[in-house]
Write an enzyme that holds these catalytic residues in place. Structure first.
Site, PDB file in Angstrom:
ATOM      1  CB  SER A 140      -0.872   0.013   1.261  1.00 30.81           C
ATOM      2  OG  SER A 140      -1.351   1.328   1.462  1.00 30.81           O
TER       3      SER A 140
ATOM      4  CG  HIS B 118      -3.796  -1.637  -1.601  1.00 33.44           C
ATOM      5  ND1 HIS B 118      -4.926  -2.351  -1.941  1.00 33.44           N
ATOM      6  CD2 HIS B 118      -4.157  -0.864  -0.547  1.00 33.44           C
ATOM      7  CE1 HIS B 118      -5.916  -2.034  -1.132  1.00 33.44           C
ATOM      8  NE2 HIS B 118      -5.490  -1.114  -0.284  1.00 33.44           N
TER       9      HIS B 118
ATOM     10  CG  ASP C 288      -5.006   2.349   0.846  1.00 29.96           C
ATOM     11  OD1 ASP C 288      -5.972   1.570   0.745  1.00 29.96           O
ATOM     12  OD2 ASP C 288      -3.897   2.007   1.306  1.00 29.96           O
TER      13      ASP C 288
ATOM     14  CG  MET D  18      -8.163   7.010   2.742  1.00 28.65           C
ATOM     15  SD  MET D  18      -7.232   7.000   4.276  1.00 28.65           S
ATOM     16  CE  MET D  18      -6.525   5.361   4.231  1.00 28.65           C
TER      17      MET D  18
ATOM     18  CG  HIS E  26      -9.168   0.125  -0.409  1.00 27.67           C
ATOM     19  ND1 HIS E  26      -8.528  -0.098   0.785  1.00 27.67           N
ATOM     20  CD2 HIS E  26     -10.499   0.150  -0.125  1.00 27.67           C
ATOM     21  CE1 HIS E  26      -9.423  -0.209   1.746  1.00 27.67           C
ATOM     22  NE2 HIS E  26     -10.623  -0.039   1.226  1.00 27.67           N
TER      23      HIS E  26
ATOM     24  CG  MET F 118     -11.195   3.193   2.238  1.00 27.38           C
ATOM     25  SD  MET F 118      -9.619   3.165   3.100  1.00 27.38           S
ATOM     26  CE  MET F 118      -8.498   3.266   1.716  1.00 27.38           C
TER      27      MET F 118
ATOM     28  CG  MET G 234     -11.392  -2.907   5.269  1.00 24.56           C
ATOM     29  SD  MET G 234      -9.926  -2.452   4.343  1.00 24.56           S
ATOM     30  CE  MET G 234      -8.949  -1.598   5.584  1.00 24.56           C
TER      31      MET G 234
ATOM     32  N   GLY H 290      -8.838   3.915   7.201  1.00 25.58           N
ATOM     33  CA  GLY H 290      -8.528   5.333   7.393  1.00 25.58           C
ATOM     34  C   GLY H 290      -7.059   5.617   7.630  1.00 25.58           C
ATOM     35  CG  PHE H 291      -5.675   6.519  10.292  1.00 28.25           C
ATOM     36  CD1 PHE H 291      -5.213   7.798  10.020  1.00 28.25           C
ATOM     37  CD2 PHE H 291      -6.953   6.361  10.801  1.00 28.25           C
ATOM     38  CE1 PHE H 291      -6.024   8.905  10.270  1.00 28.25           C
ATOM     39  CE2 PHE H 291      -7.773   7.463  11.052  1.00 28.25           C
ATOM     40  CZ  PHE H 291      -7.300   8.742  10.784  1.00 28.25           C
ATOM     41  N   GLY H 292      -2.824   3.864   7.959  1.00 30.00           N
ATOM     42  CA  GLY H 292      -1.858   2.780   7.954  1.00 30.00           C
ATOM     43  C   GLY H 292      -1.338   2.543   9.362  1.00 30.00           C
ATOM     44  N   GLY H 293      -0.618   1.456   9.546  1.00 27.74           N
ATOM     45  CA  GLY H 293       0.085   1.207  10.797  1.00 27.74           C
ATOM     46  C   GLY H 293      -0.769   0.772  11.961  1.00 27.74           C
TER      47      GLY H 293
ATOM     48  CG  ASP I  48      -6.072  -2.950   3.176  1.00 23.81           C
ATOM     49  OD1 ASP I  48      -4.996  -2.685   3.746  1.00 23.81           O
ATOM     50  OD2 ASP I  48      -6.701  -2.128   2.486  1.00 23.81           O
ATOM     51  N   GLY I  49      -4.624  -4.577   6.189  1.00 20.53           N
ATOM     52  CA  GLY I  49      -4.483  -3.928   7.494  1.00 20.53           C
ATOM     53  C   GLY I  49      -3.698  -4.774   8.486  1.00 20.53           C
ATOM     54  N   GLY I  50      -2.557  -4.264   8.905  1.00 20.99           N
ATOM     55  CA  GLY I  50      -1.781  -4.932   9.948  1.00 20.99           C
ATOM     56  C   GLY I  50      -1.118  -6.224   9.519  1.00 20.99           C
TER      57      GLY I  50
ATOM     58  N   GLY J 282       1.274  -2.172   4.034  1.00 20.54           N
ATOM     59  CA  GLY J 282       1.747  -0.801   3.868  1.00 20.54           C
ATOM     60  C   GLY J 282       2.967  -0.548   4.717  1.00 20.54           C
ATOM     61  CB  SER J 283       3.338   0.333   8.311  1.00 24.02           C
ATOM     62  OG  SER J 283       2.457  -0.657   8.784  1.00 24.02           O
TER      63      SER J 283
HETATM   64  C1  DX5 Z   1      -6.207   1.426   5.635  1.00 22.68           C
HETATM   65  C2  DX5 Z   1      -5.740   1.144   4.216  1.00 22.68           C
HETATM   66  C3  DX5 Z   1      -4.636   0.162   4.152  1.00 22.68           C
HETATM   67  C4  DX5 Z   1      -3.368   0.586   4.849  1.00 22.68           C
HETATM   68  C5  DX5 Z   1      -2.662  -0.642   5.320  1.00 22.68           C
HETATM   69  O1  DX5 Z   1      -7.408   2.124   5.602  1.00 22.68           O
HETATM   70  O2  DX5 Z   1      -6.804   0.633   3.438  1.00 22.68           O
HETATM   71  O3  DX5 Z   1      -4.374  -0.235   2.821  1.00 22.68           O
HETATM   72  O4  DX5 Z   1      -2.504   1.333   4.046  1.00 22.68           O
HETATM   73  O5  DX5 Z   1      -1.554  -0.246   6.067  1.00 22.68           O
HETATM   74  P1  DX5 Z   1      -0.830  -1.222   7.074  1.00 22.68           P
HETATM   75  O6  DX5 Z   1      -0.327  -2.398   6.269  1.00 22.68           O
HETATM   76  O7  DX5 Z   1       0.248  -0.371   7.632  1.00 22.68           O
HETATM   77  O8  DX5 Z   1      -1.839  -1.666   8.098  1.00 22.68           O
HETATM   78 ZN    ZN Z   2      -6.370  -0.331   1.447  1.00 26.52          ZN
END
Ligand code: DX5
Ligand code: ZN
Length: 232
Positions: free
Chosen positions: A9, A34, A36, A38, A67, A69, A138, A143-146, A180-182, A202-203
């Protein structure tokens, strides 16, 4: 192609060097980008739109996995198709008419998918299976990475896998199951065992880059793949 796909991401990339980040992460072995989107309305954050998708499109042949959002979704779908997106996914809560939005994506020439928040029931996919190319679960609230992976996603993945496999048995059609996420090296194997075949990270990826080097993400991509290789 491997049975698993890794989709970094770019939300966690260095936006001041976005083009380099994209070419480097693909040169390092990633499968998809990927992307994102928003809108500070459907989710409490604001990122990038079709202009950025269009700008990165010439840099790679890799699939751009958009993606959305955003709410509403329909107005912006053709813009992303024109900007070179290959896949467009959206949240059922972002559309008044889910079947229509899926058709709009497919008529625009892209593959289509639905995204399920942690508390959104999988039933939203039941009557549109024939219009789905991707189901994205999800494993954090969007809304946020990490953020930290929500473990209940593993149970939900198993249910989604059953629905997708039943659809394949009945029709022969493949639907990808993306998460997607974590996603990190220490949980990707368990997530794959629960049924996912496509992994957004992502992170984990962009946080692990080495110093300036065109392949600075090959260590982390190889580590994620090594974990996946342990999955039977
Ligand atoms: C969150 C995004 C994800 C995000 C994942 O709303 O849709 O794609 O970037 O980031 P990580 O892998 O850091 O959880
Ligand atoms: Zn995403």
């Amino acid at each position: 192609m491997s049975r698993f796909r890794i989709a970094p991401s770019i939300l966690s990339a260095n936006f001041a060097k976005l083009g380099e980040e994209i070419t480097d992460v693909i040169a390092s072995g990633a499968d998809w980008i990927h992307f994102d989107v928003m809108d500070n309305h459907y989710v409490p954050n604001l990122t990038i739109g079709p202009l950025v998708c269009e700008a990165i499109r010439p840099l790679t042949q890799a699939v751009i996995d958009v993606h959305l959002m955003v709410k509403p979704v329909d107005r912006i779908i053709p813009d992303f198709a024109k900007a070179g997106a290959n896949i467009i996914t959206f949240h059922p809560e972002g559309s008044e008419h889910i079947d229509r939005s899926l058709s709009l994506i497919r008529e625009s020439g892209c593959k289509a998918g639905l995204v399920f928040n942690p508390a959104t029931p999988l039933a939203f996919m039941d009557h549109v299976m024939d219009k789905l190319d991707v189901v994205l679960l999800m494993s954090v609230n969007p809304g946020f990475g990490g953020q930290k992976f929500i473990p209940e996603t593993l149970n939900k993945l198993k249910l989604a896998r059953q629905k997708i496999d039943a659809h394949k048995a009945a029709t022969g059609r493949e639907i990808l199951l993306e998460v997607d996420g974590g996603v990190k090296t220490d949980n990707i194997a368990e997530i794959a065992r629960a049924g996912a075949d496509t992994f957004v990270a992502g992170s984990a990826v962009f946080g692990a880059g080495r110093a300036e080097d065109a392949h600075r993400y090959d260590g982390i991509i190889a580590a994620l793949r090594a974990e996946l290789a342990r999955v039977k």
